[in-house]
Design a protein around this motif. Structure first.
Motif, PDB file in Angstrom:
ATOM      1  N   CYS A  50      -6.925  21.145  15.978  1.00 29.69           N
ATOM      2  CA  CYS A  50      -6.664  19.929  16.742  1.00 29.69           C
ATOM      3  C   CYS A  50      -5.447  19.196  16.180  1.00 29.69           C
ATOM      4  CB  CYS A  50      -7.905  19.033  16.702  1.00 29.69           C
ATOM      5  SG  CYS A  50      -7.712  17.450  17.542  1.00 29.69           S
ATOM      6  N   MET A  51      -5.394  19.055  14.856  1.00 28.60           N
ATOM      7  CA  MET A  51      -4.289  18.352  14.219  1.00 28.60           C
ATOM      8  C   MET A  51      -2.978  19.107  14.412  1.00 28.60           C
ATOM      9  SD  MET A  51      -6.258  17.173  10.715  1.00 28.60           S
ATOM     10  CE  MET A  51      -4.820  16.391   9.981  1.00 28.60           C
ATOM     11  N   ASP A  52      -3.021  20.430  14.265  1.00 26.56           N
ATOM     12  CA  ASP A  52      -1.806  21.228  14.442  1.00 26.56           C
ATOM     13  C   ASP A  52      -1.300  21.147  15.877  1.00 26.56           C
ATOM     14  OD1 ASP A  52      -1.726  21.960  11.811  1.00 26.56           O
ATOM     15  OD2 ASP A  52      -2.455  24.005  12.121  1.00 26.56           O
ATOM     16  N   ASN A  53      -2.212  21.106  16.839  1.00 29.54           N
ATOM     17  CA  ASN A  53      -1.801  20.965  18.234  1.00 29.54           C
ATOM     18  C   ASN A  53      -1.050  19.655  18.447  1.00 29.54           C
ATOM     19  OD1 ASN A  53      -2.925  23.391  18.878  1.00 29.54           O
ATOM     20  ND2 ASN A  53      -4.435  22.604  20.307  1.00 29.54           N
ATOM     21  N   GLU A  54      -1.521  18.594  17.787  1.00 32.96           N
ATOM     22  CA  GLU A  54      -0.846  17.302  17.898  1.00 32.96           C
ATOM     23  C   GLU A  54       0.583  17.390  17.352  1.00 32.96           C
ATOM     24  OE1 GLU A  54      -3.166  14.326  15.959  1.00 32.96           O
ATOM     25  OE2 GLU A  54      -4.906  14.598  17.251  1.00 32.96           O
ATOM     26  N   ILE A  55       0.728  18.069  16.207  1.00 31.87           N
ATOM     27  CA  ILE A  55       2.055  18.220  15.616  1.00 31.87           C
ATOM     28  C   ILE A  55       2.947  19.073  16.514  1.00 31.87           C
ATOM     29  CG2 ILE A  55       3.351  19.091  13.638  1.00 31.87           C
ATOM     30  CD1 ILE A  55       1.755  16.540  13.091  1.00 31.87           C
ATOM     31  N   ASP A  56       2.398  20.150  17.059  1.00 29.96           N
ATOM     32  CA  ASP A  56       3.174  21.000  17.969  1.00 29.96           C
ATOM     33  C   ASP A  56       3.669  20.198  19.178  1.00 29.96           C
ATOM     34  OD1 ASP A  56       2.820  23.208  16.364  1.00 29.96           O
ATOM     35  OD2 ASP A  56       1.115  23.985  17.498  1.00 29.96           O
ATOM     36  N   GLU A  57       2.831  19.327  19.688  1.00 29.33           N
ATOM     37  CA  GLU A  57       3.222  18.489  20.823  1.00 29.33           C
ATOM     38  C   GLU A  57       4.324  17.511  20.410  1.00 29.33           C
ATOM     39  OE1 GLU A  57      -0.244  16.595  22.334  1.00 29.33           O
ATOM     40  OE2 GLU A  57      -1.097  18.443  23.163  1.00 29.33           O
ATOM     41  N   VAL A 141      -1.083  21.472   9.084  1.00 24.36           N
ATOM     42  CA  VAL A 141      -2.068  21.553   8.002  1.00 24.36           C
ATOM     43  C   VAL A 141      -1.591  22.469   6.885  1.00 24.36           C
ATOM     44  CG1 VAL A 141      -4.375  22.357   7.395  1.00 24.36           C
ATOM     45  CG2 VAL A 141      -4.048  20.941   9.424  1.00 24.36           C
ATOM     46  N   VAL A 142      -1.059  23.638   7.229  1.00 22.57           N
ATOM     47  CA  VAL A 142      -0.622  24.572   6.204  1.00 22.57           C
ATOM     48  C   VAL A 142       0.479  23.962   5.344  1.00 22.57           C
ATOM     49  CG1 VAL A 142       1.086  25.707   7.701  1.00 22.57           C
ATOM     50  CG2 VAL A 142       0.124  26.950   5.753  1.00 22.57           C
ATOM     51  N   ASN A 143       1.349  23.175   5.955  1.00 22.24           N
ATOM     52  CA  ASN A 143       2.426  22.539   5.199  1.00 22.24           C
ATOM     53  C   ASN A 143       1.915  21.382   4.352  1.00 22.24           C
ATOM     54  OD1 ASN A 143       4.330  24.320   6.191  1.00 22.24           O
ATOM     55  ND2 ASN A 143       4.865  23.015   7.931  1.00 22.24           N
ATOM     56  N   GLN A 144       0.913  20.669   4.859  1.00 20.26           N
ATOM     57  CA  GLN A 144       0.307  19.610   4.052  1.00 20.26           C
ATOM     58  C   GLN A 144      -0.353  20.193   2.804  1.00 20.26           C
ATOM     59  OE1 GLN A 144      -1.758  16.218   5.830  1.00 20.26           O
ATOM     60  NE2 GLN A 144      -1.383  17.108   7.851  1.00 20.26           N
ATOM     61  N   LYS A 145      -1.038  21.317   2.971  1.00 19.28           N
ATOM     62  CA  LYS A 145      -1.682  21.958   1.829  1.00 19.28           C
ATOM     63  C   LYS A 145      -0.652  22.456   0.819  1.00 19.28           C
ATOM     64  CE  LYS A 145      -6.014  23.423   4.001  1.00 19.28           C
ATOM     65  NZ  LYS A 145      -6.897  24.575   4.306  1.00 19.28           N
ATOM     66  N   LYS A 146       0.450  23.020   1.315  1.00 11.34           N
ATOM     67  CA  LYS A 146       1.516  23.481   0.426  1.00 11.34           C
ATOM     68  C   LYS A 146       2.105  22.306  -0.358  1.00 11.34           C
ATOM     69  CE  LYS A 146       3.087  27.545   3.031  1.00 11.34           C
ATOM     70  NZ  LYS A 146       4.204  28.122   3.842  1.00 11.34           N
ATOM     71  N   ALA A 147       2.283  21.186   0.326  1.00 13.61           N
ATOM     72  CA  ALA A 147       2.856  20.011  -0.326  1.00 13.61           C
ATOM     73  C   ALA A 147       1.947  19.501  -1.439  1.00 13.61           C
ATOM     74  CB  ALA A 147       3.098  18.911   0.715  1.00 13.61           C
ATOM     75  N   ILE A 148       0.645  19.563  -1.217  1.00 17.30           N
ATOM     76  CA  ILE A 148      -0.310  19.127  -2.247  1.00 17.30           C
ATOM     77  C   ILE A 148      -0.268  20.074  -3.448  1.00 17.30           C
ATOM     78  CG2 ILE A 148      -2.760  18.820  -2.774  1.00 17.30           C
ATOM     79  CD1 ILE A 148      -3.102  17.930   0.185  1.00 17.30           C
ATOM     80  N   ASN A 149      -0.258  21.367  -3.178  1.00 14.11           N
ATOM     81  CA  ASN A 149      -0.244  22.356  -4.264  1.00 14.11           C
ATOM     82  C   ASN A 149       1.076  22.358  -5.027  1.00 14.11           C
ATOM     83  OD1 ASN A 149      -2.863  23.240  -3.711  1.00 14.11           O
ATOM     84  ND2 ASN A 149      -2.160  24.746  -2.222  1.00 14.11           N
ATOM     85  N   ALA A 150       2.136  21.851  -4.393  1.00  7.29           N
ATOM     86  CA  ALA A 150       3.458  21.853  -5.027  1.00  7.29           C
ATOM     87  C   ALA A 150       3.499  20.988  -6.284  1.00  7.29           C
ATOM     88  CB  ALA A 150       4.514  21.380  -4.033  1.00  7.29           C
ATOM     89  N   TYR A 151       2.584  20.022  -6.392  1.00  8.27           N
ATOM     90  CA  TYR A 151       2.562  19.182  -7.600  1.00  8.27           C
ATOM     91  C   TYR A 151       2.277  20.019  -8.851  1.00  8.27           C
ATOM     92  CZ  TYR A 151       2.651  14.933  -4.769  1.00  8.27           C
ATOM     93  OH  TYR A 151       3.020  13.928  -3.905  1.00  8.27           O
TER      94      TYR A 151
END
Length: 300
Positions: A50-57, A141-151
């Motif tokens: 659902c969240m990714d669809n919002e970003i795609d839009e 979502v995948v990019n948000q997770k990557k950003a968190i792990n980047a720390y």
């Protein structure tokens, strides 16, 4: 060769096979019905979609906005640009683009674009467009997770020189909220305050605390979306929207939101059906083959 079974064996076998087939079919039917639910709540995976669809839009919307802005800057013409899009483009400066002349629109759009050059550190419209779309896609979502792990990649080894730590923090300044930790100071002063006189372990704690905040923000977003989706699905049964839905959405927005969720639910069911059709058919076929074999209708 396996010998045919007697009537008593056959009765037990058919009963057992029937139970087995029923368990398989029943379990899969339940999955078909609500593959997007677990423990009376939508799954995280459904929320992610659902969240990714919002970003795609948003990405598609920004593409249209950038195309309209480019046209305004180059020609001043509003031909082919919808009223809604013109409103979005001019909203930041509260300007009515339809009320301006062609030359006025060109001048306004040129200034607006050059402000974007400065903000994103580019010098041409193509790079500006790429930056805007890349920035929007960070919400996936995948990019948000990557950003968190980047720390974790920023954690310093014991003995790292203070200047090296400062360079690293400055190179990744977008990952930190220095204003929150060190208000009313310049960026360089804030970085100095985060490092000077601190052991490496304390600087690492500063980094991990930022990671924790990013994780909590992500979790909060997931839970917010999940609660709204759960409330919408429950409201369909009750025939009226819940309080949170009424607070977050206008009536028209809720209709749009509902259509999106309904579409995702339908897609989830279709995907589950496609995934499990072969499994159910294969499992039941095995049960049937076993019955035929053991009853003597099929030779081993």
């Amino acid at each position: 060769m396996i010998q045919p079974v007697n009537n008593n064996q056959r009765t037990a076998l058919y009963t057992g096979a029937g139970l087995g087939a029923g368990a398989i079919a029943g379990g899969i039917t339940g999955y078909f019905t609500k593959p997007y639910m677990k423990d009376n709540s939508v799954t995280d995976e459904f929320v992610y979609k659902c969240m990714d669809n919002e970003i795609d839009e948003m990405v598609e919307e920004h593409k249209k906005l950038l195309a309209g802005l480019k046209q305004l800057r180059e020609t001043g013409s509003i031909d082919g640009i919808s009223d809604d899009m013109l409103k979005q483009i001019g909203e930041e400066d509260d300007v009515d683009l339809k009320a301006l002349s062609g030359q006025e629109r060109k001048a306004w759009a040129d200034k607006f674009v050059k402000d974007g050059f400065e903000e994103f550190g580019v010098d041409n419209f193509e790079d500006l467009s790429k930056k805007v779309l890349e920035d929007t896609k960070k919400g996936l979502v995948v990019n948000q997770k990557k950003a968190i792990n980047a720390y974790d990649d920023l954690i310093f080894a014991e003995g790292t020189a203070p200047e090296k730590m400062k360079e690293t923090l400055k190179a990744h300044v977008d990952m930190f909220d220095f204003d929150d930790h060190f208000p009313n100071t310049s960026l360089d002063e804030a970085i100095d305050a985060a490092v000077d006189g601190k052991p490496v372990s304390e600087v690492n704690k500063f980094i991990l605390d930022e990671k924790q905040q990013a994780q909590e923000c992500f979790n909060s977003g997931i839970n917010h979306h999940k609660n709204l989706i759960n409330e919408y699905l429950a409201s369909k049964k009750e025939g009226k929207p819940g309080k949170n839905l009424e607070r977050v959405f206008s009536e028209d927005e809720l209709k749009v939101f509902g259509k999106k969720i309904d579409k995702l639910v339908k897609n989830a069911k279709l995907k589950a059906a496609g995934k499990w059709a072969a499994i159910s058919g294969g499992a039941l076929a095995v049960v049937g083959a076993g019955v035929a074999l053991l009853t003597g209708k099929k030779k081993a």
